[in-house]
Scaffold this motif. Sequence first.
Motif, mmCIF file in Angstrom:
data_model
loop_
_atom_site.group_PDB
_atom_site.id
_atom_site.type_symbol
_atom_site.label_atom_id
_atom_site.label_comp_id
_atom_site.label_asym_id
_atom_site.label_seq_id
_atom_site.Cartn_x
_atom_site.Cartn_y
_atom_site.Cartn_z
ATOM 1 N N LEU A 77 -6.498 -8.931 6.963
ATOM 2 C CA LEU A 77 -6.918 -8.827 5.597
ATOM 3 C C LEU A 77 -6.784 -9.952 4.620
ATOM 4 O O LEU A 77 -8.004 -11.250 4.437
ATOM 5 C CB LEU A 77 -6.575 -8.145 4.776
ATOM 6 N N ALA A 207 -5.886 -5.440 -2.789
ATOM 7 C CA ALA A 207 -5.568 -4.937 -1.536
ATOM 8 C C ALA A 207 -5.390 -3.545 -0.606
ATOM 9 O O ALA A 207 -5.921 -2.733 -0.168
ATOM 10 C CB ALA A 207 -4.665 -5.952 -0.536
ATOM 11 N N GLN A 208 -4.026 -2.663 -1.480
ATOM 12 C CA GLN A 208 -3.546 -1.848 -1.106
ATOM 13 C C GLN A 208 -4.252 -1.159 -1.382
ATOM 14 O O GLN A 208 -4.593 0.621 -0.367
ATOM 15 C CB GLN A 208 -1.931 -1.079 -1.652
ATOM 16 N N ALA A 211 -6.988 -0.336 0.492
ATOM 17 C CA ALA A 211 -7.558 0.109 2.635
ATOM 18 C C ALA A 211 -7.261 1.716 2.002
ATOM 19 O O ALA A 211 -7.331 2.427 2.694
ATOM 20 C CB ALA A 211 -6.107 -0.608 2.614
ATOM 21 N N THR A 212 -6.221 2.119 1.038
ATOM 22 C CA THR A 212 -6.080 3.537 0.812
ATOM 23 C C THR A 212 -7.367 4.022 0.403
ATOM 24 O O THR A 212 -7.974 5.295 0.881
ATOM 25 C CB THR A 212 -4.963 3.849 -0.235
ATOM 26 N N GLU A 218 -2.481 2.138 4.446
ATOM 27 C CA GLU A 218 -1.519 1.050 3.738
ATOM 28 C C GLU A 218 -2.864 -0.416 3.775
ATOM 29 O O GLU A 218 -3.006 -0.630 5.637
ATOM 30 C CB GLU A 218 -0.051 0.594 4.349
ATOM 31 N N ALA A 219 -2.749 -1.686 3.334
ATOM 32 C CA ALA A 219 -3.158 -2.604 3.831
ATOM 33 C C ALA A 219 -2.384 -3.514 5.095
ATOM 34 O O ALA A 219 -3.191 -3.761 5.801
ATOM 35 C CB ALA A 219 -2.730 -3.318 2.301
ATOM 36 N N LEU A 222 -4.443 -1.996 8.591
ATOM 37 C CA LEU A 222 -5.909 -2.246 8.150
ATOM 38 C C LEU A 222 -6.598 -2.679 9.419
ATOM 39 O O LEU A 222 -5.335 -3.730 10.148
ATOM 40 C CB LEU A 222 -6.400 -3.604 7.419
ATOM 41 N N GLN A 226 -12.032 -3.353 9.847
ATOM 42 C CA GLN A 226 -12.074 -2.897 8.672
ATOM 43 C C GLN A 226 -11.303 -3.918 7.443
ATOM 44 O O GLN A 226 -12.299 -3.661 6.409
ATOM 45 C CB GLN A 226 -10.527 -1.518 8.257
ATOM 46 N N ALA A 227 -10.569 -4.793 7.291
ATOM 47 C CA ALA A 227 -10.853 -5.769 7.057
ATOM 48 C C ALA A 227 -11.375 -6.785 6.677
ATOM 49 O O ALA A 227 -11.721 -6.901 5.728
ATOM 50 C CB ALA A 227 -9.007 -6.547 7.472
ATOM 51 N N LEU A 230 -13.735 -4.988 3.591
ATOM 52 C CA LEU A 230 -13.206 -5.204 2.250
ATOM 53 C C LEU A 230 -13.877 -6.368 2.333
ATOM 54 O O LEU A 230 -14.183 -6.448 1.227
ATOM 55 C CB LEU A 230 -11.778 -4.364 2.381
#
Length: 266
Positions: A77, A207-208, A211-212, A218-219, A222, A226-227, A230
């Motif tokens: 991330l 971030a956390q 991610a959830t 959990e961040a 990732l 996925q990162a 985001l």
Amino acid sequence: MSRTRIWRSHLWRLLVLLLLSAVALQLYFLLRIALMAVVDPQSTPFQRSEIWRLATEQGRVLWSQQWRDRDQIGPHLQRAVIASEDAGFSDHSGVEWDALEKAWERNQRAEASAVKRNELIDRREQQAASRGKPLATPLRKVEAKVVGGSTISQQLAKNLFLSGERTAARKGQEFLITFMLEGLLSKPRILEIYLNNVEWGEGIFGAQAAATHYFHVEAARLAPAQAARLAVMLPAPKRFEQRPGSPYLVSRAATITARMGAVALP
């Protein structure tokens, strides 16, 4: 003492008071930032205003945020956000002047195009009205799409202390706070605070929480794709939250995923 001298004396006192107030405000920002070197900021003015807005509009508090240290966020991330938001983050001193100039030029062209488009719409509506046949469906006027050239440090300065209004005074204050951040905090610390406070959707900060909410992980866990998703959401998280599968989001995320390997973390 003449009335003119009295007014002049009052004016000087007012100017001195304003100057002292401005200096005191900058010292306040400076001390707050210095404290952030060792103390994690718990909330920002923007977050509190969003909580109030959601509470008044929906009658409940929607706020998800859990602080995670930089090593608990994971490298994917971090690399994705740098690749998407600020490729020169590790090297610049807080402001990318070339990027600001390019963004200003693009915004000028966008505003000029929007003005022409709206003038054309007005003429068509007036012509239709003059013929006694108003348009069945009013034409929708357009707004200029404003793009920013702000670095991660500038975005953090705004998120931590400032409102979202677009004025010269606010932009000048943003520059001052940005240079304070760069002078008092390390690049890793700036990135850590940014990733823990940036908005990622309606009532979703950090971030956390992102991610959830979006991937149920959990961040730190990732995946690169996925990162990247985001990271691409950041300029307009509320819009992309409603359209998670938009073609732009998918395409841009693929581009960022390809760039992540070349990003060196600070």
